[in-house]
Design a protein around this motif. Structure first.
Motif, PDB file in Angstrom:
ATOM      1  N   SER A 256       0.835  -1.207   0.000  1.00  0.00           N
ATOM      2  CA  SER A 256       0.000   0.000   0.000  1.00  0.00           C
ATOM      3  C   SER A 256       0.865   1.250   0.000  1.00  0.00           C
ATOM      4  N   VAL A 257       0.272   2.371  -0.397  1.00  0.00           N
ATOM      5  CA  VAL A 257       1.034   3.623  -0.435  1.00  0.00           C
ATOM      6  C   VAL A 257       1.494   4.006   0.962  1.00  0.00           C
ATOM      7  N   SER A 258       2.571   4.748   0.999  1.00  0.00           N
ATOM      8  CA  SER A 258       3.123   5.254   2.252  1.00  0.00           C
ATOM      9  C   SER A 258       2.091   6.118   2.979  1.00  0.00           C
ATOM     10  N   PRO A 259       2.082   6.056   4.321  1.00  0.00           N
ATOM     11  CA  PRO A 259       1.191   6.939   5.091  1.00  0.00           C
ATOM     12  C   PRO A 259       1.364   8.417   4.724  1.00  0.00           C
ATOM     13  N   TYR A 260       2.543   8.773   4.205  1.00  0.00           N
ATOM     14  CA  TYR A 260       2.796  10.157   3.781  1.00  0.00           C
ATOM     15  C   TYR A 260       1.720  10.621   2.805  1.00  0.00           C
ATOM     16  N   PHE A 261       1.376   9.780   1.815  1.00  0.00           N
ATOM     17  CA  PHE A 261       0.408  10.156   0.782  1.00  0.00           C
ATOM     18  C   PHE A 261      -1.028  10.070   1.295  1.00  0.00           C
ATOM     19  N   VAL A 262      -1.234   9.232   2.279  1.00  0.00           N
ATOM     20  CA  VAL A 262      -2.561   9.138   2.895  1.00  0.00           C
ATOM     21  C   VAL A 262      -2.858  10.434   3.650  1.00  0.00           C
ATOM     22  N   LYS A 263      -1.887  10.892   4.433  1.00  0.00           N
ATOM     23  CA  LYS A 263      -2.104  12.059   5.276  1.00  0.00           C
ATOM     24  C   LYS A 263      -1.988  13.380   4.516  1.00  0.00           C
ATOM     25  N   ARG A 264      -1.068  13.436   3.547  1.00  0.00           N
ATOM     26  CA  ARG A 264      -0.840  14.714   2.859  1.00  0.00           C
ATOM     27  C   ARG A 264      -1.836  14.950   1.720  1.00  0.00           C
ATOM     28  N   PHE A 265      -2.238  13.864   1.029  1.00  0.00           N
ATOM     29  CA  PHE A 265      -3.093  14.031  -0.144  1.00  0.00           C
ATOM     30  C   PHE A 265      -4.441  13.320  -0.049  1.00  0.00           C
ATOM     31  N   GLY A 266      -4.645  12.567   1.005  1.00  0.00           N
ATOM     32  CA  GLY A 266      -5.937  11.917   1.185  1.00  0.00           C
ATOM     33  C   GLY A 266      -6.119  10.641   0.392  1.00  0.00           C
ATOM     34  N   MET A 267      -5.010  10.007  -0.010  1.00  0.00           N
ATOM     35  CA  MET A 267      -5.146   8.711  -0.677  1.00  0.00           C
ATOM     36  C   MET A 267      -5.670   7.683   0.321  1.00  0.00           C
ATOM     37  N   PRO A 268      -6.440   6.685  -0.142  1.00  0.00           N
ATOM     38  CA  PRO A 268      -6.926   5.652   0.784  1.00  0.00           C
ATOM     39  C   PRO A 268      -5.767   4.842   1.355  1.00  0.00           C
ATOM     40  N   GLU A 269      -5.916   4.363   2.570  1.00  0.00           N
ATOM     41  CA  GLU A 269      -4.865   3.562   3.192  1.00  0.00           C
ATOM     42  C   GLU A 269      -4.601   2.268   2.434  1.00  0.00           C
ATOM     43  N   ASP A 270      -5.639   1.769   1.728  1.00  0.00           N
ATOM     44  CA  ASP A 270      -5.466   0.521   0.983  1.00  0.00           C
ATOM     45  C   ASP A 270      -5.156   0.747  -0.497  1.00  0.00           C
ATOM     46  N   CYS A 271      -4.795   1.969  -0.891  1.00  0.00           N
ATOM     47  CA  CYS A 271      -4.385   2.247  -2.266  1.00  0.00           C
ATOM     48  C   CYS A 271      -3.082   1.492  -2.543  1.00  0.00           C
ATOM     49  N   LYS A 272      -3.052   0.708  -3.597  1.00  0.00           N
ATOM     50  CA  LYS A 272      -1.927  -0.180  -3.861  1.00  0.00           C
ATOM     51  C   LYS A 272      -0.885   0.441  -4.793  1.00  0.00           C
ATOM     52  N   VAL A 273       0.361   0.054  -4.582  1.00  0.00           N
ATOM     53  CA  VAL A 273       1.457   0.420  -5.471  1.00  0.00           C
ATOM     54  C   VAL A 273       1.802  -0.823  -6.292  1.00  0.00           C
TER      55      VAL A 273
END
Length: 531
Positions: A256-273
């Motif tokens: 999943s994407v880094s928490p950085y992108f979840v907190k800074r841009f609002g990506m879902p925690e389960d967004c996959k890379v």
């Protein structure tokens, strides 16, 4: 693939001159595009066309931090434009092939603990052992190439292992140069990434594995076992395997994407890379090649992409692992003498008119009454030869052709070369084979007719802007679908279809079959006199 329209998938492309992004929805429709131009949008790095060309004119690098800052800028642009990051289900991307990034010891810990209140480029300042990355334009490693080929038993042996003979821009030779001349930097390096896996690492918040497809362009990976080749590693630098990590399938979900992108841009925690790959493999995905297909890009340089099952590595062209099917391969052949040569002949023989050029093609017979022309205005890549070579039906050299014969000789010669070299790499025309044509000359139906006749296959045109970027958005979709056993073709079956342009003329194979054999023999003769 049945996904809700409000699901978004992102494809990024870290290319030479810019960073691009394409967003598609669940129906594979493009809903957003943007880019950052390195030279104009990030002038503080003072690059020309995104690179530094050093004093020796053969060393070419790009500042790693510029790529990081470009991502900061692009994501902020998306945010300002109101892009809804909360709908993103997966991201993937591509990077310019052969470039390498050298993470400093301790950088992994930094990646894992990114502060969402700060820009990435400020967080990663000083985290690279080598500040300026060698890129694909670099040709400063001739000695390292010779050394690598010698170590494994020659150019053909290296191609048999890695899919290509040694090339100056390939990563193994760049690593070898850094080890030899900047040993302290090499020793400071914790991880070596390709541009693609470096970009994936930014999103993952950890070191991302090199994928099989981009890894094939390093002169380091055995393309059949999908593992690093011990003889190649040994010939390049010490402790290299631990600095590279293990390669991974190009369809793999890395996490999943880094928490950085979840907190800074609002990506879902389960967004996959989904694994990032090289730009050429990304383009194969963007053009949606299938087994048996061949893609021909007719631009300033002509490029041929092939989907093949049973590769036969040779010392010209490249064989990479397929970016969307782990059991297949892709071959790539690049030609310098493309549109510029066609334009020169148009100017000399058709008064600068494409209409007159096309009329000449239509009025001259298939096979050109046995006349063959080979036109290398600049030193060609495949084969490495130069000059204009004209032969009559008896294979005797002639000084000139009539205007109509010259025009057809040029076009037929370019396409005969493409089929000859493709077949050397293992390509076979099978039932259902399509030729996908793109690039400027693909708008000329008469040129496409010759292409169709030479390959004895229907030609389809595909208008794909930012093909690597779009291809990686498709790969983001496929990464999730692959976990459920779905093929790439099944995952992207709703994407726009290529359009049929022309079919081969009846009897074309009887004409061009013998010409292919003659062309191959004449090219060999030219090469012997050149070398």
């Amino acid at each position: 693939m049945a996904e809700l329209t409000d699901s978004h998938y992102l494809g990024f492309d870290f290319s030479t001159q810019q960073l691009k992004v394409v967003a598609i929805n669940g129906k594979l429709q493009v809903i957003y595009q943007s880019n950052v131009q390195f030279e104009s949008d990030l002038p503080e790095f003072r690059t020309q066309g995104g690179v530094y060309i050093h004093v020796d004119q053969v060393t070419v690098t790009s500042p790693v931090l510029m790529w990081v800052k470009a991502l900061d800028l692009l994501l902020e642009k998306m945010k300002s434009a109101g892009f809804d990051f909360s709908r993103v289900k997966a991201v993937s991307g591509s990077g310019q092939q052969h470039g390498s990034v050298y993470w400093k010891k301790g950088a992994r810990k930094t990646l894992q603990c990114l502060d969402p209140g700060r820009y990435l480029h400020s967080l990663l300042q000083g985290r690279f052992a080598v500040q300026d990355s060698p890129v694909w334009m670099d040709s400063s490693t001739s000695e390292q190439c010779k050394s690598l080929e010698c170590a494994v038993g020659g150019a053909q042996q290296l191609a048999d292992i890695t899919g290509s003979r040694a090339y100056e821009r390939f990563t193994a030779n760049q690593i070898a140069k850094i080890y030899q001349f900047q040993q302290d930097r090499y020793n400071e390096t914790e991880r070596i990434s390709l541009v693609s896996s470096f970009a994936a690492s930014l999103f993952l918040g950890d070191y991302a594995a090199v994928d099989y497809s981009d890894g094939s362009g390093m002169n380091l990976m055995n393309i059949f076992t999908k593992k690093w080749s011990e003889p190649c590693l040994k010939a390049t630098a010490p402790r290299l395997a631990e600095k590279l990590g293990n390669p991974t399938p190009p369809t793999a979900v890395l996490g999943s994407v880094s928490p950085y992108f979840v907190k800074r841009f609002g990506m879902p925690e389960d967004c996959k890379v989904v694994t990032f790959t090289g730009d050429n493999p990304g383009s194969l995905a963007g053009m949606r090649l299938q087994e048996g297909d061949i893609a021909v890009s007719l631009g300033t340089s002509d490029t041929v992409f092939l989907w093949i099952k049973e590769p036969r590595p040779v010392v010209v062209g490249h064989i990479f692992c397929n970016p969307v099917d782990c059991l297949s391969y892709m071959a790539l052949i690049c030609y310098k003498n493309g549109s510029l040569t066609r334009e020169r002949i148009r100017n000399e023989c058709a008064g600068g008119s494409w209409e007159d050029f096309s009329t000449a093609l239509r009025s001259s017979p298939m096979g050109n009454n046995g006349n063959i022309g080979i036109y290398f205005d600049a030193v060609e890549i495949t084969p490495p030869a130069v000059g204009i070579h004209r032969f009559d039906q008896h294979d005797k050299k002639v000084a000139a052709f009539t205007l109509e014969v010259e025009i057809r000789a040029l076009v037929e010669g370019q396409f005969l070369a493409k089929r000859v070299h493709a077949q050397k790499l293992g390509y076979r025309i099978i039932k259902g084979t399509r030729v996908l044509a793109t690039g400027g000359a693909s708008s000329n139906k008469d040129i496409l007719q010759v292409l169709s006749d030479v390959f004895n296959a229907p030609v389809y045109t595909i208008d794909v802007a930012n093909s690597a970027c779009l291809g990686c958005a498709y790969r983001a979709v496929h990464g999730l679908a692959a976990e459920m056993g779905m093929s790439f073709a099944e995952a992207v079956n709703e994407a726009p279809e290529a359009q049929l342009a022309v079919r081969p003329t009846p009897g074309a194979e009887k004409v061009y079959g013998p010409l292919l054999k003659r062309y191959a023999e004449l090219e060999e003769k030219i090469l012997k006199h050149t070398t």
